[in-house]
Structures are given as C-alpha cells and as structure tokens.
Design a protein around this motif. Sequence first.
Motif, PDB file in Angstrom:
ATOM      1  N   CYS A 249       0.313   3.479   8.942  1.00 27.11           N
ATOM      2  CA  CYS A 249      -0.595   2.961   7.271  1.00 27.11           C
ATOM      3  C   CYS A 249      -0.121   1.649   6.651  1.00 27.11           C
ATOM      4  CB  CYS A 249      -0.054   3.677   6.399  1.00 27.11           C
ATOM      5  SG  CYS A 249      -0.299   3.308   4.696  1.00 27.11           S
ATOM      6  N   GLY A 250       1.108   1.285   7.141  1.00 27.19           N
ATOM      7  CA  GLY A 250       1.229   0.036   7.158  1.00 27.19           C
ATOM      8  C   GLY A 250       0.641  -0.919   7.954  1.00 27.19           C
ATOM      9  N   HIS A 251       1.023  -1.290   8.545  1.00 24.06           N
ATOM     10  CA  HIS A 251       0.604  -1.459  10.202  1.00 24.06           C
ATOM     11  C   HIS A 251      -0.625  -2.423  10.038  1.00 24.06           C
ATOM     12  CE1 HIS A 251       3.910  -4.147  11.710  1.00 24.06           C
ATOM     13  NE2 HIS A 251       4.407  -3.152  11.700  1.00 24.06           N
ATOM     14  N   PRO A 252      -1.824  -1.334   9.524  1.00 23.13           N
ATOM     15  CA  PRO A 252      -3.094  -1.424   9.701  1.00 23.13           C
ATOM     16  C   PRO A 252      -3.622  -1.802   8.540  1.00 23.13           C
ATOM     17  CG  PRO A 252      -3.061   1.348   9.709  1.00 23.13           C
ATOM     18  CD  PRO A 252      -1.589   0.661  10.139  1.00 23.13           C
ATOM     19  N   MET A 253      -3.378  -2.054   7.960  1.00 23.83           N
ATOM     20  CA  MET A 253      -3.472  -2.515   6.556  1.00 23.83           C
ATOM     21  C   MET A 253      -3.056  -4.220   6.102  1.00 23.83           C
ATOM     22  SD  MET A 253      -4.818   0.310   5.054  1.00 23.83           S
ATOM     23  CE  MET A 253      -5.051  -0.395   2.818  1.00 23.83           C
ATOM     24  N   GLU A 254      -2.369  -4.144   7.326  1.00 17.58           N
ATOM     25  CA  GLU A 254      -2.032  -5.599   6.659  1.00 17.58           C
ATOM     26  C   GLU A 254      -3.749  -6.649   7.377  1.00 17.58           C
ATOM     27  OE1 GLU A 254       2.268  -5.725   9.200  1.00 17.58           O
ATOM     28  OE2 GLU A 254       0.699  -5.683  10.287  1.00 17.58           O
ATOM     29  N   ALA A 255      -3.799  -7.311   6.443  1.00 18.25           N
ATOM     30  CA  ALA A 255      -4.774  -8.208   5.916  1.00 18.25           C
ATOM     31  C   ALA A 255      -4.890  -9.269   7.513  1.00 18.25           C
ATOM     32  CB  ALA A 255      -5.115  -8.884   4.757  1.00 18.25           C
ATOM     33  N   ASP A 256      -3.884  -9.673   8.355  1.00 21.01           N
ATOM     34  CA  ASP A 256      -4.297 -10.809   8.712  1.00 21.01           C
ATOM     35  C   ASP A 256      -4.434 -10.595  10.205  1.00 21.01           C
ATOM     36  OD1 ASP A 256      -1.956  -9.444   9.009  1.00 21.01           O
ATOM     37  OD2 ASP A 256      -1.105 -11.545   9.533  1.00 21.01           O
ATOM     38  N   MET A 263      -4.698 -10.727  17.062  1.00 21.04           N
ATOM     39  CA  MET A 263      -5.096 -10.163  18.187  1.00 21.04           C
ATOM     40  C   MET A 263      -4.496 -10.094  19.253  1.00 21.04           C
ATOM     41  SD  MET A 263      -8.962 -12.461  19.069  1.00 21.04           S
ATOM     42  CE  MET A 263      -9.595 -11.940  17.749  1.00 21.04           C
ATOM     43  N   SER A 264      -3.694 -11.457  19.816  1.00 21.87           N
ATOM     44  CA  SER A 264      -3.561 -11.384  20.825  1.00 21.87           C
ATOM     45  C   SER A 264      -1.660 -10.582  21.098  1.00 21.87           C
ATOM     46  CB  SER A 264      -3.978 -13.245  21.732  1.00 21.87           C
ATOM     47  OG  SER A 264      -2.859 -13.419  21.105  1.00 21.87           O
ATOM     48  N   GLN A 265      -1.881 -10.774  19.913  1.00 22.60           N
ATOM     49  CA  GLN A 265      -0.003 -10.424  20.499  1.00 22.60           C
ATOM     50  C   GLN A 265      -0.272  -8.632  19.729  1.00 22.60           C
ATOM     51  OE1 GLN A 265      -0.704 -12.745  17.819  1.00 22.60           O
ATOM     52  NE2 GLN A 265       0.163 -14.752  19.967  1.00 22.60           N
ATOM     53  N   ALA A 266       0.744  -8.362  18.577  1.00 21.89           N
ATOM     54  CA  ALA A 266       0.044  -7.315  17.408  1.00 21.89           C
ATOM     55  C   ALA A 266      -0.340  -6.700  17.499  1.00 21.89           C
ATOM     56  CB  ALA A 266       0.590  -7.126  15.955  1.00 21.89           C
ATOM     57  N   GLY A 267      -2.096  -7.073  17.658  1.00 25.75           N
ATOM     58  CA  GLY A 267      -3.244  -6.064  17.573  1.00 25.75           C
ATOM     59  C   GLY A 267      -4.459  -6.625  16.878  1.00 25.75           C
ATOM     60  N   ARG A 268      -5.137  -5.768  16.601  1.00 26.56           N
ATOM     61  CA  ARG A 268      -6.701  -5.743  15.578  1.00 26.56           C
ATOM     62  C   ARG A 268      -5.916  -4.353  14.964  1.00 26.56           C
ATOM     63  NH1 ARG A 268     -11.746  -8.734  17.430  1.00 26.56           N
ATOM     64  NH2 ARG A 268     -12.320  -6.599  18.115  1.00 26.56           N
ATOM     65  N   SER A 269      -6.843  -4.697  13.681  1.00 21.74           N
ATOM     66  CA  SER A 269      -6.759  -2.469  13.335  1.00 21.74           C
ATOM     67  C   SER A 269      -8.001  -1.742  14.014  1.00 21.74           C
ATOM     68  CB  SER A 269      -6.233  -2.908  11.599  1.00 21.74           C
ATOM     69  OG  SER A 269      -6.288  -1.516  10.816  1.00 21.74           O
ATOM     70  N   TRP A 388       8.797   7.017  20.539  1.00 14.78           N
ATOM     71  CA  TRP A 388       8.035   6.715  19.251  1.00 14.78           C
ATOM     72  C   TRP A 388       7.000   5.392  19.592  1.00 14.78           C
ATOM     73  CZ3 TRP A 388      11.370   3.223  18.247  1.00 14.78           C
ATOM     74  CH2 TRP A 388      11.608   2.202  17.471  1.00 14.78           C
ATOM     75  N   ASN A 389       6.037   5.102  19.504  1.00 16.59           N
ATOM     76  CA  ASN A 389       5.037   4.228  19.758  1.00 16.59           C
ATOM     77  C   ASN A 389       3.067   4.927  19.338  1.00 16.59           C
ATOM     78  OD1 ASN A 389       3.360   5.312  22.016  1.00 16.59           O
ATOM     79  ND2 ASN A 389       5.051   4.495  23.413  1.00 16.59           N
ATOM     80  N   ILE A 390       2.640   3.449  19.317  1.00 12.56           N
ATOM     81  CA  ILE A 390       0.916   3.600  18.876  1.00 12.56           C
ATOM     82  C   ILE A 390       0.424   2.490  19.430  1.00 12.56           C
ATOM     83  CG2 ILE A 390       1.862   2.044  16.632  1.00 12.56           C
ATOM     84  CD1 ILE A 390      -0.295   4.361  14.780  1.00 12.56           C
ATOM     85  N   ASP A 391      -0.520   2.326  19.173  1.00 12.29           N
ATOM     86  CA  ASP A 391      -2.024   1.590  20.112  1.00 12.29           C
ATOM     87  C   ASP A 391      -1.927   0.254  19.603  1.00 12.29           C
ATOM     88  OD1 ASP A 391      -3.739   2.868  18.497  1.00 12.29           O
ATOM     89  OD2 ASP A 391      -4.844   2.952  19.948  1.00 12.29           O
ATOM     90  N   ASP A 392      -2.733  -0.674  19.365  1.00 13.26           N
ATOM     91  CA  ASP A 392      -2.540  -1.578  19.154  1.00 13.26           C
ATOM     92  C   ASP A 392      -3.156  -1.828  17.884  1.00 13.26           C
ATOM     93  OD1 ASP A 392      -4.475  -2.360  20.907  1.00 13.26           O
ATOM     94  OD2 ASP A 392      -4.462  -4.306  20.561  1.00 13.26           O
ATOM     95  N   LYS A 393      -4.635  -0.807  17.611  1.00 15.01           N
ATOM     96  CA  LYS A 393      -5.227  -0.979  16.847  1.00 15.01           C
ATOM     97  C   LYS A 393      -4.671   0.045  15.808  1.00 15.01           C
ATOM     98  CE  LYS A 393      -7.997   2.723  19.235  1.00 15.01           C
ATOM     99  NZ  LYS A 393      -9.253   3.001  20.543  1.00 15.01           N
ATOM    100  N   ARG A 394      -4.228   0.784  15.888  1.00 18.14           N
ATOM    101  CA  ARG A 394      -3.419   1.927  14.775  1.00 18.14           C
ATOM    102  C   ARG A 394      -3.702   2.721  14.873  1.00 18.14           C
ATOM    103  NH1 ARG A 394       2.372  -0.232  14.991  1.00 18.14           N
ATOM    104  NH2 ARG A 394       2.238  -2.388  15.247  1.00 18.14           N
ATOM    105  N   PHE A 395      -4.472   2.924  16.029  1.00 12.60           N
ATOM    106  CA  PHE A 395      -4.874   4.932  15.824  1.00 12.60           C
ATOM    107  C   PHE A 395      -4.627   5.781  16.114  1.00 12.60           C
ATOM    108  CE2 PHE A 395      -9.262   7.121  16.637  1.00 12.60           C
ATOM    109  CZ  PHE A 395      -8.809   7.013  14.586  1.00 12.60           C
TER     110      PHE A 395
ATOM    111  N   SER B 176     -15.203  -9.212  24.250  1.00 13.77           N
ATOM    112  CA  SER B 176     -16.220  -8.480  24.110  1.00 13.77           C
ATOM    113  C   SER B 176     -17.963  -7.726  23.126  1.00 13.77           C
ATOM    114  CB  SER B 176     -16.831  -8.228  25.676  1.00 13.77           C
ATOM    115  OG  SER B 176     -16.024  -7.123  26.179  1.00 13.77           O
ATOM    116  N   GLU B 177     -16.836  -6.991  23.639  1.00  7.94           N
ATOM    117  CA  GLU B 177     -17.188  -5.535  22.250  1.00  7.94           C
ATOM    118  C   GLU B 177     -15.717  -5.205  21.307  1.00  7.94           C
ATOM    119  OE1 GLU B 177     -18.474  -1.887  24.559  1.00  7.94           O
ATOM    120  OE2 GLU B 177     -20.300  -2.660  24.753  1.00  7.94           O
ATOM    121  N   ARG B 178     -16.002  -4.731  20.391  1.00  6.62           N
ATOM    122  CA  ARG B 178     -14.671  -4.191  19.357  1.00  6.62           C
ATOM    123  C   ARG B 178     -13.895  -4.268  20.363  1.00  6.62           C
ATOM    124  NH1 ARG B 178     -12.604  -5.798  14.505  1.00  6.62           N
ATOM    125  NH2 ARG B 178     -11.546  -4.120  14.687  1.00  6.62           N
ATOM    126  N   GLU B 179     -14.272  -2.932  20.940  1.00  4.86           N
ATOM    127  CA  GLU B 179     -12.693  -2.049  21.307  1.00  4.86           C
ATOM    128  C   GLU B 179     -13.135  -2.209  23.014  1.00  4.86           C
ATOM    129  OE1 GLU B 179     -11.081   0.766  20.705  1.00  4.86           O
ATOM    130  OE2 GLU B 179     -13.076   1.969  19.470  1.00  4.86           O
TER     131      GLU B 179
END
Lengths: 472, 441
Positions: A249-256, A263-269, A388-395, B176-179
Amino acid sequence: MDEDIINFAVDYARSKGVEYVEARAQSQVQEQFMLRNGILEAYLSAVDSGFCVRIIADGGIGFASTNKWTKMEAKEIVDLALKYAKAANRKDKIKFAEEKGIETKWGVDQKQKMEDISPEEKISKFIEVNKSLSSCGVKIAATMTSCSIDLTSKYYVNSEGSRISSFVPKIGAFIFITVSEQGKMEQAYEQFGYSGGWEALREWKMSEKMIHNAKILRDVITKGKAVKPGTMDLVCGPEVTGIAAHESCGHPMEADRILGREMSQAGRSFIYKGGPYWIGTRIGSDLVTIVDDPTIEHSYGYYAYDDEGVKARRRYLYKNGLINEFLHNRESAAKLGTRSNASSRSVNYDREAIVRMANTFVLPGSMTEEELIKDIEYGIYMKSFTEWNIDDKRFNQRYVGRESYLIENGELKHPVARPIIETTTPKFWSAVDAVSKNVEFDAATCGKGDPAQGVPVYTGGPSIRLRGVYIK
Amino acid sequence: MSDALGKTEEIVKKAKALGADEVIAKTTLGKYRQIRFSNNQIDTTVAWNDYVTDVALAWKKRLVATQIRNFQKVDANIKKLFELAKVSMENPMFGGFAKGSFKYAKSKADEKLRDLQNPADYVFEAIEAAKKEVGSEIDSGGILFTKFEDVYLVSSEGPVGFDKRSAIELSIRVFSEREASGHGVECSSTLNNFDPAKAGERAGEIAKLAKNPKIGEEGVYDVIFNPLICGSLLAVWGSMASAFSVMVQMSIFVNKLGQKVAPENVTLKDSAPSYSLANCVFDDEGVPTRETLFIDHGVLKTYLHNTSTAKMFKTETTGNAGLVFPHPWNIEMDPGDMSREEIFKEVKKGLYLTNTWYTRFQNRAKGDFSTIPRDGIFLIENGKITQSLKDLRISDNALSLLGNIAYISKERQHVHWWGEAEPPSLAPYILIKNVHITKSK
C-alpha cells in the motif's frame, strides 16, 4: 550550524533570479556501537554537519551540498546547482505545488536525555540482552546487536518565506540471533526504533522479545510441521499486517513512483494513469483502511514538518478498500494537480528530499484476535515473518512466517515451519473479512533513493483475517 | 607532503600523544556528481562534495572510531574519541591494525572525472542508443554517477599512503511497453573505457524482446543468468565470504573452508583492480589490496579478512579491511570456455533472466532465500527465446545455486547496480541447473 550562511545562500541564489531556492542545513550528533556475541566490536561517535541548496531554474532542478561552512563554499554550491538546473534543458518544466511560507520551530522531547547516559551504560543495556539470551535455556549460536543514536538539528529556509528549525533525537537498535537445536539452525531479528530519549529502552522490552524469539525458533526446529499446501484461512498478526501495509500500500502509493521518477531503481507502481488502478478503484475489502501518519508522537517515523517545510498530517492511502490518496511532495503534487501532503524526506544534507512513508498502518476494527481465530475451521496464524519481498510494481508479494501456528476448529495447534503466502496486492487485501482492535507497531528502515536513503518508519496495524488464500 | 596528508598525520600524532595504542586516520576529499533521469528527461542533477577524516583508535583492545568533518575542532574531536575509548569495553578478539610499511601500486584514476564537463550528454547518448534498438516510443530512466576521491591514509603502525579513486557509471532502464523493460549498465573507472551507448543498447535489446509478456509458470528450470543478475549472485556469495559474515552466522560458508562448495569450473576472486568502480590500492588499514582467490575450482580456500579476523582464523589479512569489518571490493568469476550462444544451445526448456531485486533470506546460514527477477524474463525452448514472461520469483538456496552452476561464458561484463549488484563485479553469463521458480496464487 551557522544560520547566517544558510540565509546567505538563499539570498545569493535569489539575486541570480532563480525561480525557487531552498537551503537545508543538518547537523547530526551520531553514536553507534555493535556487539558480536555480547562483546563490543567497536564504538563510533561523530558529528556530521553540512548544508545543501536546491534550485529550480529554467524548469530544471539542481542540487548541491557541502560540509564546508563558509560563505565562499555556499556561493560555489549555489552556482553549481544553478548551472545543473539550467543544463537539464527539460521540455516540460518542473514546478512545485503551491505552499505558503511558514516560520516555526519544532522538536521532540527527551524524558531521559541521551547526552546524560554514559557510553558504559548504553553498552551495558545491550550486554544485558545478550546475557539474558544466553541463560534462557535455548542454544544461541550467534548474536549480533547494534545501536544507533542520532541527535538531528535542521534549519530550513526557502525563497517563499519559510524558515523552520527543528531538533529530533532518535534511537534505533537491531538484534539478530541464530538458534541451534538438533543440528539445525534458525534465525530471526528484531528492529527497535523511537523518536525521543533513552526512555525508549523501557518500552522496548528487548530481553523479553528476544527470549520469546529464541524460544519460537527452537519450537520451529523441534515441533514445527510443514503445512499441507492449499487454500485456507489466514490470520496475520500486527507485524505481518504492517509489512503488507508498507509494501503493498505505502510504496505503490508514492506519487514519484507512479510518475516514473524511481523507475530504474525501486521501480514503478501497478497504479498509473490510464491503467486498471487509480484513485477510486477498489483494491481491498471495505474493512481495509490504511493510513500513513507522521504525527504519531515518539514514533520512529515522526516529524511535524517535512523536508520541504510542509506541515505533516495523516494520509488515508486506501480508504474502505478504495485507492484514496497518494503520498506527495511538492513536485509530484504539481504534476498531478494537487497539493503536497508533506511526504518529502531526506536522510541528510547531502541527499535530495524524495517522497517517503512515515508510519504506515491498517486502522483497527472492533474484534479481538481470539474472535478472528475462533471462526476458522482450518487455517494458519502467521504472527510474525522472516523472509519477505515484493516486485517492483508492488503487485506480487511473499511473506514467510516466523512464528506461525496451525488453526483447527477455532483453536491454535502446533507450530508451523515457515508457511508461505505468495499472492497479489488486490487478492491479499480483498480477502480481508475481519480486523481486530489491537494495533501494534514495529520499527523498520525503509529503503529507497539513489544514493540509498534508509529512513526510519513504523509499520503496523491490527491482526487481520484473510479468507480462502493459498498457503504453502 | 601535501596539506591533507600532513593534517592526517597530525591527527595520528595527536591521538598517540594522548596515549592511544594504535591509530589510523584516512582523509577523503570526494567530489560526487549524479544525474537522475526518468521519462527520457533529466529530473535533477546532484553534486555533493565531502571532506572527511575517518579515525579508528585502539586503546587496551578497545576499538573506537569517529569521522571528523569540522577541521576547526580536530583537537577536541580526538580528545573526545580517546575519552570514549577509556570508558568503552575491551574486545578480546581485537588483533590490532596492520603493521609495516608497504609499497602501493600507482593509481590509474582518471583526472577527467574530477570535473566532468557536460555529463548530461552521456545520458542522452544512452537514451538515443536505446531508441535505436526499440524505437522512439520508449520510456527510460536511470542515473549517471561520477566520483573522484583523493584519499590519504596514515597509520601509527607504519602504513602511509595516497590514492586517487575515480569512477563513472551509467544505469538505464528502458520500457518498450508498460510491462516490458530492459536494464543496462556501463561501469568504468576511467572515461576512456566508458561507452554510455552500450548501456542503452543492452537495455533496449532486452526491452524489445520483452514485449507482450505472459505470466510464467512455476517449476524447476535450467536458468541462464546474464551478467547483471549474475552480478547480484556474486554479490551474495562475495559478501558471505567476509570473515565477519561467517563469525555472525550470516554466511553459507561457515565451517566449509577446504570443502567443495561449487563445481570444478567455478573460481571466484576478490580484488580492487584499476578497471573497477571499487578501484583502490590499499584497504582501510593501509594494506595493499590484492587478488584473493576465495573459491578455487569449486573449493572454498579462504574468507576475506582484515588483520583482526585473520588472527582469529590464524591466517593473514587479505587486504579487505573496512573501517571496522572486512568486506569484498570487486568479485570476479573466472571465465568459462563457451560463448553465450553455445550456452543457450544447451537449454531444452529453461529461462533467461536479466535482472533481479529484493533479495531476502529466511536463513543466511542455511542460504534459503527468494528474489524477484525483473526486466526481461524469457522462456527458452530448444536453445531459443520463444516467449517473454513476467511475475516470477526465484525461491531457492544460495548454496544450491552455487553448486548447480553448469556453464560459464567466455565473455564477461563489469557490472554494478543500485542495491542488488553491490559490490561491483566482473560477471559472465552462467547457466544454473534446477532453479526453483514460484509465482503468486
């Protein structure tokens, strides 16, 4: 800290016609020590003090810092930051969301001042923990203990009239144990954290917690049984609820992150404009409300104003199961047409402030933990976690139980060795059908940023019951 | 003698005059620059100058340390540190600092990295190279980082040294795409050997292949790791070779000296060579850095030591001292004799992984862990990539992975990446048999 130099830096930058400038000075009196198997390895004591300037010019951002306290150096870093801001040559210009200038002072009290406690006393408290572990009846193969104390003074000035001074003492500790029984080993750690003085140690009950951990690890080795994989009910204790709230919840809700800046480090959301999840989308059951709140007094993630001078407040991230409010700094807020909610934090004067959590937790319900368990025919009670872990889109996330028990017909049975839930964010939060009223917090260090900035936070919440999830 | 070296020596003399048994002071004058970019644009450029002296002081086997940043208050700082030593506690295992005078290799640091002009050009070069691979509709982000340090070290036990350390690193992730994404890095200690376009090309090539991913299936696979993710594994094995990790049971190598921990074709070394981001000619005790073969043809030969841990293990320091604990500098895996293409041909059904993150252990002594591959994940069938995949996790054991390395490529790349591939390494493509892969349910 020489406030004149900070004021001078801002005035000098303004004289150059910049769109925005802020200067942030930070002085940290630091103490750290580490024990290996109860023996002091080393004691570190230092003062780190310096300042930075951040400038917006031609729609670009430049940041420069130094630990040389001279006006000459201040001019040099202003010139450098200005040069870099202009060199960005951005097509879409960076702007900050509107804020009014604030003049204030804030701080955290220490009931028992850290400065009044001698190094011997500090060390001896942790040696006591090791002694109590070695006499608790469990075979401890190794321990590693560290303690860090930071007394942080800050002075923040910006070109919009803000002038904020603060003082925050923080203490953190980390204890890692290895238990050996029947030729097998299990490991666990606990992190402790507090904003305030040495009184923290009375609340932490370190010996009690670590002895409990040691006994649990022994029981996992000697009595723990593997779970038969399948779909069942799960009760997560506050520690597991807290890590899930932080990670999914916290991480994927970070607006940056949502905007791609990490995107190239902790990832996107998994949350993004035009995607399946956005503000107002359902992500969990209506019992799930997760907040991030920097204003909890003496919490590890406490602050009254963030590192952009914005007054802190509680943020409702997921509200009644719906995506509700992102964590913002002024840059991300401007991009998404809203206001900052004071989520901008930096660990030191030489790091840019970025969007961060503070204390993220699930709001409590009305049931007792016993009531959650009582209504389960077959399931698992995962009180605490190890890996524990989670992927970089936090899904896609995974939590492995440390202290876990089988639940049969509403009763706790034998310990279960390392049960695993590996599932997605919406599946996890949608499965919640009951929330207890007992809220507990755990200290943690949240990692993000490049160079890495580990910030102190709390994770936490009540116990929650998930129906029909796959456990292996 | 330079001013900085003189001031560093002065600190050692003052501490000795107060009664310290042994003292080391290391002064670093560092200039660091970083450009952060995302959405193909520069977000911010960050510059930080750091002037610091690290001091480690021992008195009656009590080890204390400080960092001095305010040079107006050196006397007070040293006095305070010595007072701290007096009230601190004895560490019976402290074995002293390295003794003797040493000759050091000459630093090959690149003076051009002291004040690099127009660093933003390198970022745009990498983005353009990625666009050439994938097309103009990419979304890319990353960092360009440069470092230049002048380092002065003086020890009361003899070592005196001066070193220059430089580095430049470009890390780019391309969507290249979203995923569908790829990650490339380009790391060097000098500008001459630095080609930012290569990072863009690598990232772009993977991002292009990664389009239209499907959720992968759980199972046990033969997996090819490219140099970037191989670097993450080398970082795990390398950090577990530190004697400190061994002493606190945070290592799969506890009690395994002299034992076979990997197949015959696996040789791992630690060093701080001139090409590496971690280039340095001496460690934090002033011991010359050197090549340490810690796994030789599959056999664990040594741990990585400072003087104290070496004494505990009745051996010699390997030149890996940090301020308090030993740590690896730069891990190298010896090359194999196959090309990347030849390794692919060996795989009937397997996976090709290109990056990972969030590596977490249940038990570091046992080695059970999981980590989440990111960027390109590919299904290999009969030696060829047949499908882009997503949403998989490696759930395995660090010792098993090391033991199941089957093939190693001739080609290697110097890699380093945020958080996961740290410390840097010289990493090949490797094929590991029987890797356990899981996914969300």
